[in-house]
Design a protein around this motif. Structure first.
Motif, PDB file in Angstrom:
ATOM      1  N   SER A 139       8.341   5.002  -2.899  1.00  0.00           N
ATOM      2  CA  SER A 139       7.629   6.068  -3.619  1.00  0.00           C
ATOM      3  C   SER A 139       6.903   5.562  -4.867  1.00  0.00           C
ATOM      4  CB  SER A 139       8.611   7.127  -4.115  1.00  0.00           C
ATOM      5  OG  SER A 139       9.467   7.491  -3.098  1.00  0.00           O
TER       6      SER A 139
ATOM      7  N   TRP B  41       5.139   6.523  -8.879  1.00  0.00           N
ATOM      8  CA  TRP B  41       5.710   7.042 -10.123  1.00  0.00           C
ATOM      9  C   TRP B  41       5.191   8.421 -10.506  1.00  0.00           C
ATOM     10  CZ3 TRP B  41       1.239   7.822 -12.679  1.00  0.00           C
ATOM     11  CH2 TRP B  41       0.182   6.964 -12.417  1.00  0.00           C
TER      12      TRP B  41
ATOM     13  N   LYS C  17      13.407   3.506  -2.377  1.00  0.00           N
ATOM     14  CA  LYS C  17      13.042   2.730  -3.565  1.00  0.00           C
ATOM     15  C   LYS C  17      12.085   3.543  -4.408  1.00  0.00           C
ATOM     16  CE  LYS C  17       9.835  -0.242  -4.708  1.00  0.00           C
ATOM     17  NZ  LYS C  17       9.766   0.053  -6.137  1.00  0.00           N
TER      18      LYS C  17
ATOM     19  N   GLY D  86       8.537  -3.830  -5.721  1.00  0.00           N
ATOM     20  CA  GLY D  86       7.951  -3.611  -4.401  1.00  0.00           C
ATOM     21  C   GLY D  86       7.990  -4.874  -3.575  1.00  0.00           C
TER      22      GLY D  86
ATOM     23  N   GLN E 141       9.612  -4.643   0.248  1.00  0.00           N
ATOM     24  CA  GLN E 141       9.387  -5.439   1.462  1.00  0.00           C
ATOM     25  C   GLN E 141      10.630  -5.430   2.359  1.00  0.00           C
ATOM     26  OE1 GLN E 141       6.604  -7.670   2.606  1.00  0.00           O
ATOM     27  NE2 GLN E 141       5.690  -5.954   1.532  1.00  0.00           N
TER      28      GLN E 141
ATOM     29  N   THR F   8       4.604   6.441   0.188  1.00  0.00           N
ATOM     30  CA  THR F   8       3.577   7.126  -0.604  1.00  0.00           C
ATOM     31  C   THR F   8       3.138   6.165  -1.689  1.00  0.00           C
ATOM     32  OG1 THR F   8       4.704   9.228  -0.255  1.00  0.00           O
ATOM     33  CG2 THR F   8       3.007   9.182  -1.932  1.00  0.00           C
ATOM     34  N   GLY F   9       1.825   5.973  -1.806  1.00  0.00           N
ATOM     35  CA  GLY F   9       1.332   5.053  -2.828  1.00  0.00           C
ATOM     36  C   GLY F   9      -0.117   4.704  -2.554  1.00  0.00           C
ATOM     37  N   SER F  10      -0.524   3.534  -3.014  1.00  0.00           N
ATOM     38  CA  SER F  10      -1.944   3.176  -2.908  1.00  0.00           C
ATOM     39  C   SER F  10      -2.300   2.767  -1.479  1.00  0.00           C
ATOM     40  CB  SER F  10      -2.242   2.022  -3.862  1.00  0.00           C
ATOM     41  OG  SER F  10      -1.494   0.900  -3.473  1.00  0.00           O
TER      42      SER F  10
ATOM     43  N   THR G 100      -1.370  -0.988  -0.769  1.00  0.00           N
ATOM     44  CA  THR G 100       0.021  -1.253  -0.372  1.00  0.00           C
ATOM     45  C   THR G 100       0.294  -0.654   1.008  1.00  0.00           C
ATOM     46  OG1 THR G 100       0.634  -1.132  -2.708  1.00  0.00           O
ATOM     47  CG2 THR G 100       2.431  -1.077  -1.134  1.00  0.00           C
TER      48      THR G 100
ATOM     49  N   GLU H  62       1.195   8.241   2.890  1.00  0.00           N
ATOM     50  CA  GLU H  62       0.410   9.196   2.110  1.00  0.00           C
ATOM     51  C   GLU H  62      -0.266   8.381   1.024  1.00  0.00           C
ATOM     52  OE1 GLU H  62       0.186  12.322   2.867  1.00  0.00           O
ATOM     53  OE2 GLU H  62       1.804  12.516   4.315  1.00  0.00           O
ATOM     54  N   LEU H  63      -1.585   8.216   1.134  1.00  0.00           N
ATOM     55  CA  LEU H  63      -2.260   7.218   0.296  1.00  0.00           C
ATOM     56  C   LEU H  63      -3.238   7.862  -0.689  1.00  0.00           C
ATOM     57  CD1 LEU H  63      -2.750   4.690   3.238  1.00  0.00           C
ATOM     58  CD2 LEU H  63      -0.835   4.856   1.644  1.00  0.00           C
TER      59      LEU H  63
ATOM     60  N   CYS I  79      -2.526  12.493  -6.366  1.00  0.00           N
ATOM     61  CA  CYS I  79      -3.331  12.002  -5.243  1.00  0.00           C
ATOM     62  C   CYS I  79      -4.318  13.049  -4.749  1.00  0.00           C
ATOM     63  CB  CYS I  79      -2.419  11.572  -4.118  1.00  0.00           C
ATOM     64  SG  CYS I  79      -1.294  12.870  -3.606  1.00  0.00           S
TER      65      CYS I  79
ATOM     66  N   GLU J  30     -10.972   5.629  -6.421  1.00  0.00           N
ATOM     67  CA  GLU J  30     -10.029   6.569  -7.020  1.00  0.00           C
ATOM     68  C   GLU J  30      -9.691   6.101  -8.447  1.00  0.00           C
ATOM     69  OE1 GLU J  30      -5.920   6.237  -5.676  1.00  0.00           O
ATOM     70  OE2 GLU J  30      -5.789   8.411  -5.556  1.00  0.00           O
TER      71      GLU J  30
ATOM     72  N   PHE K 156      -7.471   7.995 -10.635  1.00  0.00           N
ATOM     73  CA  PHE K 156      -6.076   8.380 -10.862  1.00  0.00           C
ATOM     74  C   PHE K 156      -5.803   8.604 -12.353  1.00  0.00           C
ATOM     75  CE2 PHE K 156      -1.492   8.057  -9.552  1.00  0.00           C
ATOM     76  CZ  PHE K 156      -1.598   8.971  -8.532  1.00  0.00           C
TER      77      PHE K 156
ATOM     78  N   ARG L   5       3.331  14.993   6.076  1.00  0.00           N
ATOM     79  CA  ARG L   5       4.558  15.635   5.600  1.00  0.00           C
ATOM     80  C   ARG L   5       4.350  17.142   5.770  1.00  0.00           C
ATOM     81  NH1 ARG L   5       2.829  13.554   0.216  1.00  0.00           N
ATOM     82  NH2 ARG L   5       4.610  12.158   0.173  1.00  0.00           N
TER      83      ARG L   5
HETATM   84  P1  NAD Z   1       1.568   1.419  -5.358  1.00  0.00           P
HETATM   85  O1  NAD Z   1       1.147   1.281  -3.952  1.00  0.00           O
HETATM   86  O2  NAD Z   1       1.231   0.326  -6.287  1.00  0.00           O
HETATM   87  O3  NAD Z   1       3.163   1.598  -5.464  1.00  0.00           O
HETATM   88  C1  NAD Z   1       3.863   2.587  -4.774  1.00  0.00           C
HETATM   89  C2  NAD Z   1       5.259   2.076  -4.412  1.00  0.00           C
HETATM   90  O4  NAD Z   1       5.133   0.954  -3.556  1.00  0.00           O
HETATM   91  C3  NAD Z   1       6.059   1.598  -5.627  1.00  0.00           C
HETATM   92  O5  NAD Z   1       7.410   1.941  -5.469  1.00  0.00           O
HETATM   93  C4  NAD Z   1       5.889   0.098  -5.567  1.00  0.00           C
HETATM   94  O6  NAD Z   1       6.946  -0.607  -6.187  1.00  0.00           O
HETATM   95  C5  NAD Z   1       5.871  -0.146  -4.074  1.00  0.00           C
HETATM   96  N1  NAD Z   1       5.193  -1.373  -3.682  1.00  0.00           N
HETATM   97  C6  NAD Z   1       4.149  -1.981  -4.307  1.00  0.00           C
HETATM   98  N2  NAD Z   1       3.802  -3.095  -3.641  1.00  0.00           N
HETATM   99  C7  NAD Z   1       4.627  -3.183  -2.565  1.00  0.00           C
HETATM  100  C8  NAD Z   1       4.742  -4.110  -1.497  1.00  0.00           C
HETATM  101  N3  NAD Z   1       3.940  -5.177  -1.392  1.00  0.00           N
HETATM  102  N4  NAD Z   1       5.678  -3.891  -0.553  1.00  0.00           N
HETATM  103  C9  NAD Z   1       6.492  -2.807  -0.629  1.00  0.00           C
HETATM  104  N5  NAD Z   1       6.436  -1.910  -1.631  1.00  0.00           N
HETATM  105  C10 NAD Z   1       5.499  -2.088  -2.579  1.00  0.00           C
HETATM  106  O7  NAD Z   1       0.997   2.816  -5.835  1.00  0.00           O
HETATM  107  P2  NAD Z   1       0.948   3.391  -7.338  1.00  0.00           P
HETATM  108  O8  NAD Z   1      -0.225   2.799  -8.013  1.00  0.00           O
HETATM  109  O9  NAD Z   1       2.256   3.268  -7.972  1.00  0.00           O
HETATM  110  O10 NAD Z   1       0.703   4.938  -7.038  1.00  0.00           O
HETATM  111  C11 NAD Z   1      -0.533   5.517  -7.147  1.00  0.00           C
HETATM  112  C12 NAD Z   1      -1.188   5.632  -5.789  1.00  0.00           C
HETATM  113  O11 NAD Z   1      -0.392   6.463  -4.958  1.00  0.00           O
HETATM  114  C13 NAD Z   1      -2.537   6.316  -5.851  1.00  0.00           C
HETATM  115  O12 NAD Z   1      -3.441   5.656  -5.024  1.00  0.00           O
HETATM  116  C14 NAD Z   1      -2.264   7.712  -5.321  1.00  0.00           C
HETATM  117  O13 NAD Z   1      -3.378   8.350  -4.774  1.00  0.00           O
HETATM  118  C15 NAD Z   1      -1.202   7.433  -4.321  1.00  0.00           C
HETATM  119  N6  NAD Z   1      -0.425   8.657  -4.048  1.00  0.00           N
HETATM  120  C16 NAD Z   1      -0.599   9.291  -2.855  1.00  0.00           C
HETATM  121  C17 NAD Z   1       0.086  10.476  -2.588  1.00  0.00           C
HETATM  122  C18 NAD Z   1      -0.121  11.231  -1.291  1.00  0.00           C
HETATM  123  O14 NAD Z   1       0.675  12.113  -0.978  1.00  0.00           O
HETATM  124  N7  NAD Z   1      -1.155  10.926  -0.518  1.00  0.00           N
HETATM  125  C19 NAD Z   1       0.955  10.998  -3.542  1.00  0.00           C
HETATM  126  C20 NAD Z   1       1.098  10.318  -4.747  1.00  0.00           C
HETATM  127  C21 NAD Z   1       0.410   9.137  -4.986  1.00  0.00           C
END
Ligand code: NAD
Length: 494
Positions: free
Chosen positions: A136, A138, A162, A195, A200, A212-214, A217, A235-236, A269, A366, A368, A445
């Protein structure tokens, strides 16, 4: 846990002071969490659905009763304003209630039409995947950890999660409350760490991966899921558009657009980062939108503030780089763009830009953060074309009279489309799927599929009375003749 090497310091972005420390777990720790979770899951899967339902309805009540404690932790880790933190309480309570109530129906074995009427009795049931891995970000540390875990747990899985290293304490508190509600201790494992190590390893160990994240990733994790042939949802990111049609009601559109752009300080997001306004209404909307933005109250304390701190000073620097890049390339700043160092190091005033050229990074990428650009369009068709001209497809919105709104909505390429609302109407519709088109993600979801994705469907078919290929005494030509006649008749009857 074993092999813990170091710790992660969590900072309160409002003050820059240390809020607490958690262990930076290793790959071996993560494997151990999976071993423990797997053992707990073997017992959990035998827990009756009605008992699982009771636990999550208790959890629903606990989250509402203990909201002050939870809100304090969310605010301390993220710096967000209290009203934005409360959105997370709402989401988790609604999700727990929704899936707890749907569970008996969703997981009840279902009789379906068999291969041959009467002769084949076919039933579909759903078995949990096993241990679901969740990774997830932050920005919504309660919603994006606990709400995604709820359907996985209810479906009979264990979860290893995590949280982001900036916001682990909210997930840890969520885990504590789940146990207080009656969830078996080892079933939900929160494992803190980076991460590159813990994230991993989760991807390597999980039976299903929910990320959920970028988008960057998400692509890396999709490769691992593909290699391991496990199901995966992601969910990106998004670059979400809002269209203001000439028949929009501006009394409704202006405050809703403010919410859509600046909720959670724009670190959302599904928040709106670009607004296309029809020429007939552009001047009035722009003036009123700027005026309303300038009245927003900034701070990280109580209920009265509209805009909180960003997650870190580094995130403010990152957003200011986007703004500066746009300004250097010819964009005009209509309001905002100022770091409020008088409040703390991570406060930025909500920012509106216009005349943003296509070469500016924020035109397509984006941001953000609390930044939106406005663009006047000649026609609604032009607005739709621009709205869809993006690699993303997470959320979109239109403000218009209902007829125009539905007409535009049906042409927008996004997983959720809101009419006369920015994002909350679609996101809050728990019976409907939520997720992204194109580079905004895979899987969904919410809705039934938000729980069923954490299960393996099993089709059980019993052949009765005669073999499926006909009686042994039947010749192949008569079998072919009978089947052909049956199919021709069946077209009209079945
Ligand atoms: P991020 O991808 O950098 O990190 C998200 C999670 O992934 C963190 O827990 C991080 O530690 C982990 N991570 C990072 N690198 C990794 C790797 N190589 N292997 C495994 N895990 C890894 O994202 P962020 O910058 O923290 O969050 C912001 C992004 O999340 C924005 O792009 C936003 O749009 C997106 N987001 C999407 C949604 C959705 O529902 N679509 C919701 C919230 C945020």
């Amino acid at each position: 846990m074993t092999n813990t090497l170091s710790s992660i310091v969590v900072t309160d972005p409002r003050t820059g002071k240390t809020y607490g420390e958690v262990p930076a777990h290793s790959a071996e720790d993560t494997q151990e969490a999976f071993r423990v979770a797997r053992k707990a899951q073997a017992a959990w899967v035998t827990t009756p659905l009605l008992e699982r339902k009771r636990i999550f309805l208790r959890f629903h009540d606990l989250v509402l009763e203990r909201q002050d404690e939870i809100l304090d932790v969310i605010q301390a880790e993220t710096g967000k304003n209290r009203a934005s933190a409360f959105d997370e309480i709402l989401d988790v309570a609604i999700t727990a209630r929704h899936y707890a109530r749907r569970l008996p129906k969703l997981l009840k074995p279902r009789r379906v039409k068999g291969a041959l009427p009467i002769l084949t009795r076919t039933v579909v049931d759903h078995s949990p995947k096993g241990v679901v891995g969740i990774i997830s970000p932050w920005n919504y540390p309660l919603t994006l950890t606990i709400s995604d875990a709820i359907p996985a747990l209810l479906a009979g899985n264990a979860v290893v999660i995590k949280p982001d290293s900036k916001t682990p304490f909210t997930a840890l508190l969520g885990a504590k409350l789940l146990v207080e509600a009656g969830l078996p201790q080892d079933l939900f494992q929160v494992i803190t760490g980076s991460g590159s190590v813990v994230g991993q390893e989760i991807a390597q160990c999980a039976d299903y991966l929910m990320f959920t994240g970028s988008t960057a990733t998400g692509r890396k994790l999709a490769k691992i899921a593909g290699e391991r042939l496990i199901s995966f949802s992601a969910e990106l990111g998004g670059k979400n558009p809002l269209i203001i049609a000439p028949d929009a009601d501006l009394d409704q559109a202006v405050p809703a657009a403010i919410q859509a752009c600046f909720s959670n300080t724009g670190q959302l997001c599904i928040s709106i980062e670009r607004i296309y306004i029809h020429k007939d209404i552009a001047k009035e909307f722009t003036e009123r939108f700027i005026e309303a933005t300038e009245t927003l109250r900034i701070g990280g304390g109580g209920w009265l503030e509209d805009i909180g701190s960003m997650i870190s000073p580094a995130q403010v620097d990152h957003v200011i780089e986007f703004i500066d890049d746009a300004l250097v390339r010819g964009a005009r700043l209509l309001t905002g763009g100022t770091r409020r160092s008088d409040l703390g190091e991570a406060y930025l005033t909500p920012t509106i830009l216009t005349d943003v050229p296509e070469e500016a990074r924020l035109y397509r990428e984006e941001v953000f953060g609390p930044v939106v650009f406005l663009e006047e369009v000649q026609t609604i068709e032009e607005a739709i074309q621009k709205a869809n001209d993006t690699e993303y497809g997470l959320n979109a919105a239109v403000f218009a009279a209902p007829h125009t709104g539905w007409n535009v909505a049906l042409q927008l390429h996004a997983g959720t489309v809101n009419i006369n609302e920015g994002f909350a109407a679609a996101f809050g519709s728990m019976n409907a799927p939520m997720g992204g088109w194109k580079a905004s993600g895979v899987g969904r979801r919410h809705a039934d599929e938000g729980l069923l994705k954490y299960t393996e469907p099993r089709t059980i078919a019993e052949q009765r009375f005669i073999p499926i290929s006909g009686p042994i005494t039947m010749s192949r030509p008569s079998y072919a003749h009978t089947m052909t006649t049956a199919l021709k008749l069946g077209k009209w009857v079945l």
